[in-house]
Design an enzyme around this catalytic site. Sequence first.
Site, PDB file in Angstrom:
ATOM      1  N   SER A 122       0.812  -1.218   0.000  1.00 15.53           N
ATOM      2  CA  SER A 122       0.000   0.000   0.000  1.00 15.53           C
ATOM      3  C   SER A 122       0.843   1.265   0.000  1.00 15.53           C
ATOM      4  O   SER A 122       0.293   2.351   0.128  1.00 15.53           O
ATOM      5  CB  SER A 122      -0.924   0.020   1.221  1.00 15.53           C
ATOM      6  OG  SER A 122      -0.167   0.030   2.410  1.00 15.53           O
ATOM      7  N   LYS A 151      -7.767   3.434   7.352  1.00 15.66           N
ATOM      8  CA  LYS A 151      -6.788   4.420   6.888  1.00 15.66           C
ATOM      9  C   LYS A 151      -7.405   5.813   6.804  1.00 15.66           C
ATOM     10  O   LYS A 151      -6.773   6.818   7.184  1.00 15.66           O
ATOM     11  CB  LYS A 151      -6.243   4.002   5.521  1.00 15.66           C
ATOM     12  CG  LYS A 151      -5.419   2.722   5.557  1.00 15.66           C
ATOM     13  CD  LYS A 151      -5.004   2.300   4.164  1.00 15.66           C
ATOM     14  CE  LYS A 151      -4.184   1.019   4.185  1.00 15.66           C
ATOM     15  NZ  LYS A 151      -3.779   0.582   2.835  1.00 15.66           N
TER      16      LYS A 151
END
Length: 865
Positions: free
Chosen positions: A756, A799
């Site tokens: 990521s 997130k």
Amino acid sequence: PDPAAARPPRQRPAMASGSAIQIPGRLPLLLTHEGVLLPGSTMRSSVDSPRNMQLVRSRLLKGTSLKSTIIGVIPNTSDPASDGDELPSLHRIGTAALAVQVVGSNWPKPHYTLLITGLCRFQILQLLKEKPYPIAEVEQLDRLEQFTNQTKSEEELGELSEQFYKYAVQLVEMLDMSVPAVAKLRRLLDNLPREALPDVLTSIIRTTNQEKLQILDAVSLEERFKMTIPLLVRQIEGLKLLQKTRKPKQDDDKRVVAIRPIRRINHIPSTAEDEDEDEDHDDIVMLEKKIRTSSMPEQALKVCVKEIKRLKKMPQSMPEYALTRNYLELMVELPWNKSTKDRLDIRAARILLDNDHYAMEKLKKRVLEYLAVRQLKNNLKGPILCFVGPPGVGKTSVGRSVAKTLGREFHRIALGGVCDQSDIRGHRRTYVGSMPGRIINGLKTVGVNNPVFLLDEVDKLGKSLQGDPAAALLEVLDPEQNHSFTDHYLNVAFDLSQVLFIATANTTATIPPALLDRMEVIQVPGYTQEEKIEIAHRHLIPKQLEQHGLTPQQIQIPQVTTLDIITRYTREAGVRSLDRKFGAICRAVAVKVAEGHHKETKPDRSEVTEEDCKDHVAEDAKTESISDTPDLALPPEMPILIDFHALKDILGPPMYEMEVSERLNQPGVAIGLAWTPLGGEIMFVEASQMDGEGQLTLTGQLGDVMKESAHLAISWLRSNAKKYQLTNASGSFDLLDNTDIHLHFPAGAVTKDGPSAGVTIVTCLASLFSGRLVRSDVAMTGEITLRGLVLPVGGIKDKVLAAHRAGLKRIIIPQRNEKDLEEIAVNVQQDLNFVMASCLDEVLNAAFDGGFSIKTGLERLNSKL
């Protein structure tokens, strides 16, 4: 110590007619607490006192002749605990005995166990030595050659002998002759001399130690017969009474209860022991009745009936007796068909879940769906739910609320650190200390077969040489198999299909795929700031006030203060640290309240003046009027208001400050978003260049995936350097030409890995080579390909919440993750600006002010020229 054994002579001198027993004139004395040894009987005696142990080592273990294994057994009537250095007073008459067997052991402490057979009586004439063990000069009292030359009238002694023999035969005939011990006793009555029968019968029938001691002291044979006959009569009357009170069918099986069998003469009977035996028998009868009337399945019932039959035939001294009895008691206590009725009220369940937990809409929806289906179809199998989320978000408490909603029993099983499969499936009964597994034990605890089982921390199961407990859970958590779950201890199937299993985990990465496939995963993400504020004022603050004995009239925590605690003192996905901060505030306020209460009650009211009261009112901004009466109590204080200054005084300086803008004040820094089992986190990426040989250095505890992302990023930038007019320090489009690049991920003590960080590394390096600053309010996540495409990633909600907590405003996510934004609260989406990127061009344009297009690159190159 090594066990030693001495074999007795082939003939039994004490019982052989016409032979004489000659014992040594000096005998070592063994003091026994267990009971009284009579001639012709056998007894086991435990030896653990220093004197007795020294006697065993010196005489019995080292003895080579038959006479060296003959000892004098003296019944010790004193307190066993008082066996000190001084020799207790010795009984005058004892029994000469032959040590048949000596067995030594070191557990639980060093001791010997002796098997001794009584030979004849003796009288102590003189004690010759006390240490290390007593030795006495003795005189033999029982001499068999004197039995044929009695001075008493043969007629008188013959009548006593015949009367005793008649009662002895009557007693034996009342017993079951099919029992080998009873048949052996009947043969002994005909084969033994009449003179030996009183001692032998007294050691068999129920008598107290005091009665046996009286028989031992009866040196005269006439006196011995007279004292033993009443004992036989009492035993016969007891048997008659027993036959009347018990049913005829049970009578044949239980006649032997009133008498000690020949094979158990070595145990000294007492009244207390006999009562315990009767109680054990009654318990077994009750246990058998419970088994017969229980509603267990046919297979389990057959096993229990078979085991109860074995238990009846088994002596209580066998170790397997207790194991079998514990097994049967467990089988009876298990809830084979006992269940609770579900409370199937959807509206009430919705209200209860909303009152207990704020937010968690997805989880509440799934529980209500289960309730609705259960209401329509009553025989629904229990689902296997798995709540996955960071710590402190309420996974365990939600499981408790689900049980409360359904009206079911709740049982929590902590699996963290469990590394033995026997904890799940139980131990086989052949092992010492065997017990059922946690599943069966939990069912026994709750008492119903449809509870809510919470398998806590299922992702933290261990693995060892004792097996894999995660593999043992496969049968438990498989809806198609758990209707016949077999515990190793039970060894019969138990139906777990009605149990509602709820597992909790912080991450699914460490759960084996086969186990994860059997569970329905429900993500429980972290809370937003607004949700935390609501949770704090609905649940956390009232709970802490109650635990600390405070009331809302004594302390007030406004929402602004709660927001300060959330943003400056706690950065977490859950509310556990927030709860602890409220606890710290309540403790500090409790000190103030206690001091104020002390000041109100401590001073003498006669010394409190009106001026003192007015000063007190002025300090607390009170407007109440104070009377001059000296008995009037001081006015109550204002509620203590917790503001930022009070927070700083109680909790110390803020632990987290907004440092984003400070760290993005130079090129080569970008902010990424990472997912951890503890929730989402923001992650800084820093880069620098220097003269060198074209090497790429990576630091910050990176995993293999992130290292590959860094190499992908530098390769893509090198291939597109001319397109974006990116040059290194020497002005070359080859970014690694005579240049070394160092990429660093701060917080190096934390291991970082995962697909990521690709877009963040590209943005960081683009900022470094272009000399432009990345926007201070932007964070990004996504993986890249070598062609510049942005791939989707997981953990979007966590997130995004992490970026929202950090005060960031623009978030760049992959285009294919747009569907994940539906899980984010509307108020959070309104505070943020989401940019959907499908390629790196869109990422760079959104990360820099004014974009990062080719035109911008040319303008930047012209300005350099």
